[in-house]
Design an enzyme around this catalytic site. Structure first.
Site, PDB file in Angstrom:
ATOM      1  N   GLU A  71      -3.697   0.685   4.151  1.00 34.75           N
ATOM      2  CA  GLU A  71      -3.175   1.515   5.248  1.00 34.75           C
ATOM      3  C   GLU A  71      -1.679   1.774   5.108  1.00 34.75           C
ATOM      4  OE1 GLU A  71      -4.586   0.666   9.175  1.00 34.75           O
ATOM      5  OE2 GLU A  71      -6.362  -0.333   8.401  1.00 34.75           O
TER       6      GLU A  71
ATOM      7  N   THR B 227       1.450   0.852   2.080  1.00 40.01           N
ATOM      8  CA  THR B 227       2.067  -0.403   1.654  1.00 40.01           C
ATOM      9  C   THR B 227       3.258  -0.740   2.562  1.00 40.01           C
ATOM     10  OG1 THR B 227       3.619   0.637   0.122  1.00 40.01           O
ATOM     11  CG2 THR B 227       1.439   0.060  -0.751  1.00 40.01           C
TER      12      THR B 227
ATOM     13  N   GLU C 151       6.151  -1.586   1.714  1.00 42.06           N
ATOM     14  CA  GLU C 151       7.391  -0.961   1.245  1.00 42.06           C
ATOM     15  C   GLU C 151       7.552   0.421   1.909  1.00 42.06           C
ATOM     16  OE1 GLU C 151       5.165  -2.406  -0.855  1.00 42.06           O
ATOM     17  OE2 GLU C 151       6.386  -4.178  -1.282  1.00 42.06           O
TER      18      GLU C 151
HETATM   19  C1  LIG Z   1      -8.019  -2.484   0.682  1.00 42.15           C
HETATM   20  C2  LIG Z   1      -7.271  -1.196   0.781  1.00 42.15           C
HETATM   21  C3  LIG Z   1      -7.372  -0.467   1.947  1.00 42.15           C
HETATM   22  C4  LIG Z   1      -6.718   0.739   2.068  1.00 42.15           C
HETATM   23  N1  LIG Z   1      -6.839   1.415   3.215  1.00 42.15           N
HETATM   24  C5  LIG Z   1      -6.238   2.594   3.366  1.00 42.15           C
HETATM   25  C6  LIG Z   1      -6.361   3.337   4.577  1.00 42.15           C
HETATM   26  O1  LIG Z   1      -7.034   2.908   5.523  1.00 42.15           O
HETATM   27  N2  LIG Z   1      -5.730   4.501   4.692  1.00 42.15           N
HETATM   28  C7  LIG Z   1      -4.967   5.009   3.671  1.00 42.15           C
HETATM   29  O2  LIG Z   1      -4.394   6.101   3.822  1.00 42.15           O
HETATM   30  N3  LIG Z   1      -4.833   4.338   2.500  1.00 42.15           N
HETATM   31  C8  LIG Z   1      -5.439   3.151   2.318  1.00 42.15           C
HETATM   32  N4  LIG Z   1      -5.313   2.456   1.136  1.00 42.15           N
HETATM   33  C9  LIG Z   1      -4.501   3.055   0.073  1.00 42.15           C
HETATM   34  C10 LIG Z   1      -3.179   2.353   0.000  1.00 42.15           C
HETATM   35  O3  LIG Z   1      -2.400   2.670   1.124  1.00 42.15           O
HETATM   36  C11 LIG Z   1      -2.553   2.831  -1.296  1.00 42.15           C
HETATM   37  O4  LIG Z   1      -3.004   1.925  -2.264  1.00 42.15           O
HETATM   38  C12 LIG Z   1      -1.080   2.940  -1.161  1.00 42.15           C
HETATM   39  O5  LIG Z   1      -0.773   4.177  -0.592  1.00 42.15           O
HETATM   40  C13 LIG Z   1      -0.358   2.760  -2.472  1.00 42.15           C
HETATM   41  O6  LIG Z   1      -0.764   3.759  -3.386  1.00 42.15           O
HETATM   42  P1  LIG Z   1      -1.007   3.335  -4.897  1.00 42.15           P
HETATM   43  O7  LIG Z   1      -2.013   2.244  -4.945  1.00 42.15           O
HETATM   44  O8  LIG Z   1      -1.275   4.608  -5.668  1.00 42.15           O
HETATM   45  O9  LIG Z   1       0.363   2.708  -5.363  1.00 42.15           O
HETATM   46  P2  LIG Z   1       1.693   3.466  -5.792  1.00 42.15           P
HETATM   47  O10 LIG Z   1       1.956   4.596  -4.864  1.00 42.15           O
HETATM   48  O11 LIG Z   1       1.635   3.683  -7.243  1.00 42.15           O
HETATM   49  O12 LIG Z   1       2.757   2.309  -5.460  1.00 42.15           O
HETATM   50  C14 LIG Z   1       2.871   1.134  -6.256  1.00 42.15           C
HETATM   51  C15 LIG Z   1       3.904   0.241  -5.622  1.00 42.15           C
HETATM   52  O13 LIG Z   1       5.151   0.932  -5.541  1.00 42.15           O
HETATM   53  C16 LIG Z   1       5.604   0.963  -4.200  1.00 42.15           C
HETATM   54  N5  LIG Z   1       6.247   2.248  -3.915  1.00 42.15           N
HETATM   55  C17 LIG Z   1       5.717   3.481  -4.092  1.00 42.15           C
HETATM   56  N6  LIG Z   1       6.580   4.440  -3.708  1.00 42.15           N
HETATM   57  C18 LIG Z   1       7.690   3.786  -3.264  1.00 42.15           C
HETATM   58  C19 LIG Z   1       8.929   4.211  -2.714  1.00 42.15           C
HETATM   59  N7  LIG Z   1       9.217   5.511  -2.549  1.00 42.15           N
HETATM   60  N8  LIG Z   1       9.813   3.277  -2.348  1.00 42.15           N
HETATM   61  C20 LIG Z   1       9.545   1.950  -2.511  1.00 42.15           C
HETATM   62  N9  LIG Z   1       8.393   1.495  -3.026  1.00 42.15           N
HETATM   63  C21 LIG Z   1       7.472   2.384  -3.387  1.00 42.15           C
HETATM   64  C22 LIG Z   1       4.384   0.762  -3.334  1.00 42.15           C
HETATM   65  O14 LIG Z   1       4.741   0.146  -2.096  1.00 42.15           O
HETATM   66  C23 LIG Z   1       3.545  -0.169  -4.192  1.00 42.15           C
HETATM   67  O15 LIG Z   1       3.957  -1.502  -3.973  1.00 42.15           O
HETATM   68  C24 LIG Z   1      -5.944   1.246   0.986  1.00 42.15           C
HETATM   69  C25 LIG Z   1      -5.838   0.485  -0.195  1.00 42.15           C
HETATM   70  C26 LIG Z   1      -6.485  -0.707  -0.306  1.00 42.15           C
HETATM   71  C27 LIG Z   1      -6.360  -1.495  -1.585  1.00 42.15           C
END
Ligand SMILES: Cc1cc2nc3c(=O)[nH]c(=O)nc-3n(C[C@H](O)[C@H](O)[C@H](O)COP(=O)(O)OP(=O)(O)OC[C@H]3O[C@@H](n4cnc5c(N)ncnc54)[C@H](O)[C@@H]3O)c2cc1C
Length: 66
Positions: free
Chosen positions: A46, A48, A50
């Site tokens: 939901e 991260t 960050e």
């Molecule tokens: C169990 C689970 C439930 C989920 N439920 C939902 C949900 O209900 N609704 C929904 O919309 N999504 C949901 N997600 C998706 C989750 O929010 C995404 O995984 C998230 O948006 C991160 O995207 P990514 O995995 O592509 O990581 P990336 O975007 O590649 O990020 C990798 C890391 O870099 C950090 N990062 C990225 N951009 C920045 C920045 N600009 N500044 C600082 N740090 C940064 C992130 O915090 C993360 O730690 C869920 C994911 C999981 C695993």
């Protein structure tokens, strides 16, 4: 803000519980093992934590202009 606070508390407290219980905390016989695995996921799902921090800080700055 509530999601950020609660999930960070879950991560911090599950780690503390694991360390207090030592090897028992790592065993599947106790729920602590699952809390310790689940807590990091709560910081990702939901949006991260960050990104939550970025969103919250932007709103605080917008609501409190210098
Ligand atoms: C169990 C689970 C439930 C989920 N439920 C939902 C949900 O209900 N609704 C929904 O919309 N999504 C949901 N997600 C998706 C989750 O929010 C995404 O995984 C998230 O948006 C991160 O995207 P990514 O995995 O592509 O990581 P990336 O975007 O590649 O990020 C990798 C890391 O870099 C950090 N990062 C990225 N951009 C920045 C920045 N600009 N500044 C600082 N740090 C940064 C992130 O915090 C993360 O730690 C869920 C994911 C999981 C695993």
């Amino acid at each position: 803000m509530a999601k950020l606070f609660a999930t960070e508390a879950a991560a911090e407290n599950s780690l503390e519980a694991m360390r207090i219980h030592g090897a028992y905390g790592y065993s599947k016989e106790f729920n602590i093992e699952r809390y310790y695995r689940d807590a990091p996921l709560l910081c990702i799902g939901e949006g991260t934590n960050e990104l939550q921090r970025i969103i919250i800080s932007r709103q605080l700055v917008a609501r409190n202009p210098v």
